[in-house]
Scaffold this active site. Structure first.
Site, PDB file in Angstrom:
ATOM      1  N   TYR A 145       1.000  -1.237  -0.059  1.00  0.00           N
ATOM      2  CA  TYR A 145      -0.006  -0.099   0.096  1.00  0.00           C
ATOM      3  C   TYR A 145       0.938   1.088  -0.038  1.00  0.00           C
ATOM      4  O   TYR A 145       1.992   1.193   0.515  1.00  0.00           O
ATOM      5  CB  TYR A 145      -0.826   0.106   1.247  1.00  0.00           C
ATOM      6  CG  TYR A 145      -0.395  -0.044   2.609  1.00  0.00           C
ATOM      7  CD1 TYR A 145      -0.077   1.213   3.033  1.00  0.00           C
ATOM      8  CD2 TYR A 145       0.081  -1.179   3.250  1.00  0.00           C
ATOM      9  CE1 TYR A 145       0.550   1.167   4.621  1.00  0.00           C
ATOM     10  CE2 TYR A 145       0.462  -1.262   4.341  1.00  0.00           C
ATOM     11  CZ  TYR A 145       0.746  -0.036   5.209  1.00  0.00           C
ATOM     12  OH  TYR A 145       1.767  -0.032   6.258  1.00  0.00           O
ATOM     13  N   SER A 173       1.056   8.671   2.542  1.00  0.00           N
ATOM     14  CA  SER A 173       1.834  10.032   2.857  1.00  0.00           C
ATOM     15  C   SER A 173       1.234  10.408   4.418  1.00  0.00           C
ATOM     16  O   SER A 173       0.470   9.920   4.927  1.00  0.00           O
ATOM     17  CB  SER A 173       1.208  10.998   1.840  1.00  0.00           C
ATOM     18  OG  SER A 173       1.429  10.405   0.431  1.00  0.00           O
TER      19      SER A 173
END
Length: 251
Positions: free
Chosen positions: A147, A150
């Site tokens: 995955y 941020s």
């Protein structure tokens, strides 16, 4: 200006997700299918040679769900070498039947939140523990989870406005959760600021897929994640040894 994090950088990474065009593949006669699979096998044999001389790594997993059917995860010591692998793969005849669905570019990294602690003051690139993290051997675990993520830049929840000392503490506390899964989950962090749409690509390996659910759930309750993390799509898959590719493509 806030102090920016410094990183140690290792191998460059490409996660190449593909969907099999089964309708078109069925139209091929078995002889042509066999020729294409043999060509793919030769390509993977060359990849294995690169792995054996320590100049890169690779693995293949079968992805569940409709986001993709396969992921080819490749690591090399330069973007040029990574691009060469990508281009050579795309020139294979079978690549016409492996439709791109998603990709992610990153570089294996350790931040100075952690690297100086691991190296103990010596040149970190000469430290065996650091090198093992930057140039990892991919484990032949049964399952993969990938995955992108941020850090937030929203008002009071702006990771990049926190002082270095606070970021270090949050990352170390976050890392304690990861270390509690040692032996259960192996993690590779790819930094992708300036390389791709998110800031990191996280790859997890385990023989028990439920460990992915457990570690991600536990980390969601940690402040570094609960307040400051944003996530992209998750991809889950099963190990696909190269010798099993022919079985996968047999109709």
């Amino acid at each position: 200006m806030n102090e920016a994090v410094k990183t140690l950088d290792g191998w460059f990474c490409l996660h190449d997700f593909r969907s099999i065009d089964w309708a078109a593949w069925r139209e091929l006669n078995p002889g042509n299918q066999e020729l294409m699979l043999n060509e793919l096998s030769h390509f993977l044999s060359d990849m294995e040679i690169t792995k054996n001389i320590g100049e890169g790594e690779h693995t293949i997993y079968s992805i569940l769900g409709q986001k993709a059917d396969l992921v080819f995860f490749t690591l090399r010591d330069s973007l040029e070498a990574l691009n060469e692998v990508e281009n050579r793969f795309n020139k294979l005849a079978i690549a016409d039947y492996l439709l791109p669905t998603y990709s992610y570019i990153s570089v294996v990294e350790l931040s100075n939140y952690l690297a100086s602690h691991m190296a103990g003051g010596e040149d970190p690139y000469q430290n065996k523990g650091v090198r093992a993290r930057l140039y990892p051997a991919l484990p032949p675990k049964k399952h993969i989870c990938f995955y992108p993520m941020s850090k937030k830049r929203d008002g009071a929840d702006n990771w990049y406005m926190l002082p270095m000392e606070e970021r270090q503490k949050l990352i170390r506390d976050h890392g304690l959760i990861g270390r509690s899964y040692a032996g259960k989950v192996q993690q590779i962090i790819g930094g992708s600021i300036g390389f791709d749409d998110y800031e990191w690509g996280v790859t997890l390996f385990s023989d028990d897929a439920l460990e992915f659910k457990r570690i991600v759930t536990e980390m969601r309750f940690d402040e570094a994640s609960a307040r400051y993390a944003e996530f992209g799509s998750f991809f889950i898959g099963n190990l696909l040894p190269s010798e099993n590719l022919s079985k996968l493509f047999t109709i």
